[in-house]
Write a protein that holds these residues in place. Structure first.
Motif, PDB file in Angstrom:
ATOM      1  N   UNK A 385      10.821  -9.392  14.565  1.00  0.00           N
ATOM      2  CA  UNK A 385      11.789 -10.448  14.267  1.00  0.00           C
ATOM      3  C   UNK A 385      11.472 -11.705  15.074  1.00  0.00           C
ATOM      4  N   UNK A 386      11.192 -11.511  16.355  1.00  0.00           N
ATOM      5  CA  UNK A 386      10.926 -12.667  17.217  1.00  0.00           C
ATOM      6  C   UNK A 386       9.702 -13.443  16.723  1.00  0.00           C
ATOM      7  N   UNK A 387       8.652 -12.716  16.365  1.00  0.00           N
ATOM      8  CA  UNK A 387       7.455 -13.411  15.873  1.00  0.00           C
ATOM      9  C   UNK A 387       7.737 -14.163  14.576  1.00  0.00           C
ATOM     10  N   UNK A 388       8.491 -13.562  13.683  1.00  0.00           N
ATOM     11  CA  UNK A 388       8.764 -14.208  12.404  1.00  0.00           C
ATOM     12  C   UNK A 388       9.695 -15.411  12.553  1.00  0.00           C
ATOM     13  N   UNK A 389      10.546 -15.374  13.572  1.00  0.00           N
ATOM     14  CA  UNK A 389      11.442 -16.512  13.815  1.00  0.00           C
ATOM     15  C   UNK A 389      10.709 -17.646  14.512  1.00  0.00           C
ATOM     16  N   UNK A 390       9.930 -17.315  15.534  1.00  0.00           N
ATOM     17  CA  UNK A 390       9.276 -18.340  16.350  1.00  0.00           C
ATOM     18  C   UNK A 390       8.033 -18.904  15.652  1.00  0.00           C
ATOM     19  N   UNK A 391       7.340 -18.060  14.902  1.00  0.00           N
ATOM     20  CA  UNK A 391       6.096 -18.453  14.217  1.00  0.00           C
ATOM     21  C   UNK A 391       5.134 -19.179  15.169  1.00  0.00           C
ATOM     22  N   UNK A 392       4.728 -18.503  16.246  1.00  0.00           N
ATOM     23  CA  UNK A 392       3.880 -19.170  17.243  1.00  0.00           C
ATOM     24  C   UNK A 392       2.461 -19.389  16.728  1.00  0.00           C
ATOM     25  N   UNK A 393       1.809 -20.406  17.283  1.00  0.00           N
ATOM     26  CA  UNK A 393       0.404 -20.648  16.944  1.00  0.00           C
ATOM     27  C   UNK A 393      -0.509 -19.692  17.705  1.00  0.00           C
ATOM     28  N   UNK A 394      -0.128 -19.374  18.947  1.00  0.00           N
ATOM     29  CA  UNK A 394      -0.919 -18.480  19.787  1.00  0.00           C
ATOM     30  C   UNK A 394       0.024 -17.528  20.513  1.00  0.00           C
ATOM     31  N   UNK A 395      -0.492 -16.349  20.888  1.00  0.00           N
ATOM     32  CA  UNK A 395       0.330 -15.335  21.561  1.00  0.00           C
ATOM     33  C   UNK A 395      -0.429 -14.777  22.757  1.00  0.00           C
ATOM     34  N   UNK A 396       0.277 -14.671  23.883  1.00  0.00           N
ATOM     35  CA  UNK A 396      -0.226 -13.962  25.061  1.00  0.00           C
ATOM     36  C   UNK A 396       0.842 -12.928  25.442  1.00  0.00           C
ATOM     37  N   UNK A 397       0.659 -11.651  25.104  1.00  0.00           N
ATOM     38  CA  UNK A 397       1.650 -10.635  25.486  1.00  0.00           C
ATOM     39  C   UNK A 397       1.752 -10.533  27.011  1.00  0.00           C
ATOM     40  N   UNK A 398       2.977 -10.356  27.521  1.00  0.00           N
ATOM     41  CA  UNK A 398       3.191 -10.246  28.962  1.00  0.00           C
ATOM     42  C   UNK A 398       4.060  -9.022  29.250  1.00  0.00           C
ATOM     43  N   UNK A 399       4.123  -8.675  30.527  1.00  0.00           N
ATOM     44  CA  UNK A 399       5.007  -7.624  31.029  1.00  0.00           C
ATOM     45  C   UNK A 399       4.706  -6.278  30.389  1.00  0.00           C
ATOM     46  N   UNK A 400       3.732  -5.564  30.939  1.00  0.00           N
ATOM     47  CA  UNK A 400       3.456  -4.221  30.454  1.00  0.00           C
ATOM     48  C   UNK A 400       2.087  -3.734  30.860  1.00  0.00           C
ATOM     49  N   UNK A 401       1.896  -2.442  30.717  1.00  0.00           N
ATOM     50  CA  UNK A 401       0.579  -1.861  30.909  1.00  0.00           C
ATOM     51  C   UNK A 401      -0.295  -2.237  29.714  1.00  0.00           C
TER      52      UNK A 401
END
Length: 561
Positions: A385-401
């Motif tokens: 949902x977040x990706x479809x709402x924000x529609x980012x040009x680039x993504x850097x996943x954070x917080x996790x293994x």
């Protein structure tokens, strides 16, 4: 320690107008979250947390981010933005402010209250600026806008960072609970507005990216808690994080309904719940909370204790109760609830405490036996949902293994973000945003910095290796006396061992071999005591490895007489 990246060099100077993203913690691990943004010579820090040690870190109290990237550039830091008040996001702030106490701290009211209490213990009086959702603040060359997000602590915020080189949206820790206890939901309208404006880089929480569907609402654990209160025969002991205000609220409400009194156990629990109540984030029913000393005069079936230790921490209140090392004496018909799930790496510690409590006769209720915990992080469905709402040009996943980061990246790609626009990186790997595209630019130091008692950064991997050897393999001390003139062995070798199941008599077999090795070395012209000590170490080490199948720490001493 962080993973080395031998294929990457030190990043080149940042190009004019570009934005640099430098993760110093939280990527590739659960904890010590810290992100540094750089633009036109200025730095903005998002979060500065700690990581709690596990069995691989004997004797260590806390693990900090590596500040070496910042040490020569502290004057360039415009502010530290704190997304929420959990230790893995604020616990490192006192150690960073030791280097420069006047760096401004920006965060919500509760977050700043928690970090200010922590800084008071370090005798640091910070400059703070309280913000709330909708606020916009100019921090040097960074314009920040704050967005309400729902998490397992009140007052959590996402932050939109606007620069002349691009925009970045950092979610912090979040989920999309539609029935939160405080009525404060994640502001998807604001996320959508940011998406319409254009988000060049979306930095989003990955913790539950491997979990399908949606995270269970917090309110759904209330029936399980109420059921425990209805059936408990004696005292109820509740263990949770000292910052989990929502969970404590549910326990207070259940206690009020059952006519029980509640006492907080542990300094951090007393302090944090006092702050939350004073600021209005915790609604304490009248007459329910009492001082710990007052429980001595109450019937057992009227008592509820809320303490720390849900992760099996050895010095926390719950572990001490399990070990009979606490004023609270757990016994038959007591009920213990662990209102959290084990953080990866803590499972064995948690089960050790549970076994200890059950051995004393207590009934233990945990997330594996009842719905007494829900996560504070968005599951895969919410991230989509977040990706479809924000529609980012680039993504850097954070917080996790790494597995969480990879799963989150896959979700982004499924929603249409192209492979070249998703960067799965870990601590120290630098990402540059230039002309709307991201690329990995190099690597900076991002190793573990250990807090060991009163020392910070002095403990290293070599020290931990020695401690693990002492813990797992044992210790052998060998003393020999040689004549300073002739070089002959005149006393010893005496062998002392600890940590072996075998009697010291087993070493009678090796003493003649050590003596022969020393005499041969002296006959060959070796007279330096250090070299003779190495002869002892090799001889003993080789024999112990074959005979006892151990690799103990060996400390040889050669004394000249």
């Amino acid at each position: 320690m962080s993973h080395p990246h031998f294929d990457l060099d030190v990043p080149p100077p940042l190009k004019d107008g570009a934005v640099r993203i430098v993760p110093l913690g939280g990527l590739g691990e659960i904890g010590r979250n810290m992100m540094v943004l750089e633009h036109r010579g200025q730095l903005l820090i998002i979060d500065c947390g700690v990581l709690f040690p596990d069995d691989d870190h004997p004797g260590i109290d806390l693990i900090l981010p590596d500040f070496r990237f910042l040490e020569d550039r502290l004057d360039d830091v415009q502010a530290i933005v704190l997304t929420h008040g959990h230790e893995d996001h604020i616990g490192g702030v006192p150690f960073l402010l030791r280097l420069k106490p006047d760096i401004p701290l920006i965060g919500s009211q509760l977050t700043l209250a928690l970090v200010e209490a922590k800084l008071k213990e370090h005798k640091i009086r910070p400059y703070t600026l309280a913000v709330k959702e909708g606020d916009i603040e100019r921090l040097g060359g960074f314009e920040t806008e704050f967005i309400a997000v729902n998490h397992s602590i009140p007052d959590a915020l996402a932050v939109m960072v606007r620069t002349s080189g691009g925009t970045l949206l950092h979610t912090g820790d979040f989920k999309m609970d539609q029935l939160p206890l405080d009525g404060r939901i994640t502001d998807l309208r604001a996320f959508g507005r940011m998406g319409e404006e254009g988000v060049d880089v979306f930095l989003t929480d990955s913790t539950n990216a491997t979990v399908p569907g949606f995270t269970t609402p917090e309110i759904e654990i209330a029936p399980a808690i109420d059921k425990v209160f209805r059936h408990a025969k004696r005292r109820i002991v509740v263990a949770c994080f000292a910052s989990h205000v929502h969970r404590v609220q549910q326990v207070l409400d259940a206690a009020a309904k059952a006519g029980r009194k509640v006492a907080y156990v542990g300094r951090s629990m007393v302090k944090n719940m006092g702050i939350a109540a004073d600021l209005g984030y915790l609604n304490v029913p009248p007459g329910v909370v009492v001082d710990l000393k007052a429980i001595d005069d109450l019937p057992d079936d009227d008592v509820v204790l809320i303490c720390t230790g849900s992760q099996g921490e050895p010095m926390a209140a719950l572990a001490r109760m399990a070990n009979r090392d606490h004023r609270i004496d757990i016994g038959v018909d007591d009920t213990v609830m662990l209102l959290s799930s084990a953080i990866p790496g803590n499972e064995s510690s948690v089960w050790r405490v549970i076994n200890g409590l059950m051995r004393l006769g207590a009934t233990v209720v945990h997330s594996g036996s009842a719905r007494v915990h829900v996560s504070g992080h968005a599951s895969a469905g919410e991230l989509l949902y977040a990706y479809n709402i924000v529609k980012p040009k680039n993504v850097v996943p954070v917080h996790g293994e790494w597995r969480h980061l990879r799963a989150n990246a896959d979700l982004a790609i499924q929603t249409g973000v192209g492979h070249p626009h998703v960067a799965v990186v870990e601590d120290g790997m630098v990402v540059d945003l230039e002309d709307g595209r991201i690329s990995v630019a190099g690597v900076v130091p991002a190793g573990y910095v250990y807090v060991d008692g009163s020392s910070v950064g002095e403990a290293d991997e070599a020290l931990l290796k020695d401690r693990k050897i002492l813990r797992d393999e044992g210790f052998i001390s060998v003393i020999a006396v040689v004549d300073s003139v002739s070089g002959k062995v005149v006393a010893g070798p005496e062998i002392f061992a600890r940590g072996f199941a075998l009697d010291d008599g087993v070493f009678d077999e090796i003493r003649p071999k050590v003596l022969t090795a020393l005499e041969d070395a002296v006959a060959g012209g070796v007279t330096d005591t250090h070299q003779l000590q190495q002869v002892i170490r090799r001889t003993i080490g080789s024999w112990v490895g074959r005979r006892i199948r151990r690799r103990p720490m060996i400390l040889p001493t050669v004394i000249e007489a």
